[in-house]
Design a protein around this motif. Sequence first.
Motif, mmCIF file in Angstrom:
data_model
loop_
_atom_site.group_PDB
_atom_site.id
_atom_site.type_symbol
_atom_site.label_atom_id
_atom_site.label_comp_id
_atom_site.label_asym_id
_atom_site.label_seq_id
_atom_site.Cartn_x
_atom_site.Cartn_y
_atom_site.Cartn_z
ATOM 1 N N PRO A 75 2.142 2.661 -8.454
ATOM 2 C CA PRO A 75 2.913 3.881 -8.706
ATOM 3 C C PRO A 75 2.456 4.635 -9.952
ATOM 4 C CG PRO A 75 4.356 1.941 -8.657
ATOM 5 C CD PRO A 75 2.959 1.471 -8.460
ATOM 6 N N ARG A 76 1.901 3.932 -10.930
ATOM 7 C CA ARG A 76 1.443 4.607 -12.150
ATOM 8 C C ARG A 76 0.325 5.583 -11.826
ATOM 9 N NH1 ARG A 76 -2.533 3.973 -15.831
ATOM 10 N NH2 ARG A 76 -2.118 4.739 -17.918
ATOM 11 N N ARG A 77 -0.612 5.173 -10.994
ATOM 12 C CA ARG A 77 -1.704 6.075 -10.612
ATOM 13 C C ARG A 77 -1.170 7.263 -9.821
ATOM 14 N NH1 ARG A 77 -6.918 2.748 -8.701
ATOM 15 N NH2 ARG A 77 -7.434 4.873 -8.129
ATOM 16 N N CYS A 78 -0.129 7.046 -9.056
ATOM 17 C CA CYS A 78 0.509 8.141 -8.317
ATOM 18 C C CYS A 78 1.087 9.156 -9.318
ATOM 19 C CB CYS A 78 1.610 7.581 -7.414
ATOM 20 S SG CYS A 78 2.159 8.697 -6.129
ATOM 21 N N ALA A 79 1.726 8.672 -10.355
ATOM 22 C CA ALA A 79 2.276 9.555 -11.389
ATOM 23 C C ALA A 79 1.173 10.322 -12.102
ATOM 24 C CB ALA A 79 3.099 8.747 -12.385
#
Length: 151
Positions: A75-79
Amino acid sequence: MLLTRHMLFVGYSLRDDNFHRLVHQVRAALGPADARARRSRFATALAPFAPGLVGELWADDIDWVSTAHDGTEDPRRCAIVLDRVAALAAAPAAHMLDPSFDALFSDAELELRARVTAVWEALDHKGLQPEVARAVTEALEAIGPRPRPQP
């Protein structure tokens, strides 16, 4: 909107029954993917997981962008991707006209903001040729939205 726009789904699993019914109606209206005149897919899904089977199910209708790394949900890369999209979509100096950023600006930047704000205010005066006012407004809007009056 799925009929007239290309939609971006973020943080949506696409496993919801209501979504399935909606897509079924869109598919019926647009026809099969290989027979569509303008474009084959009507949406893009940004997901922190690898799409797997759900990606195969929607392959004709939805482009998948996954930020999963080595099969692991991320999810961090998505953010980070969303931050980049927001940075590209925003006016390059829109924050310059926002007084809530005052503490970050140098005296020269505060002076520049005051002058740009004065140009915005000058556009309210009568007697300007509409073409001139429109051109200056367009140039200012490239910097950022018109500042709101301070209370």
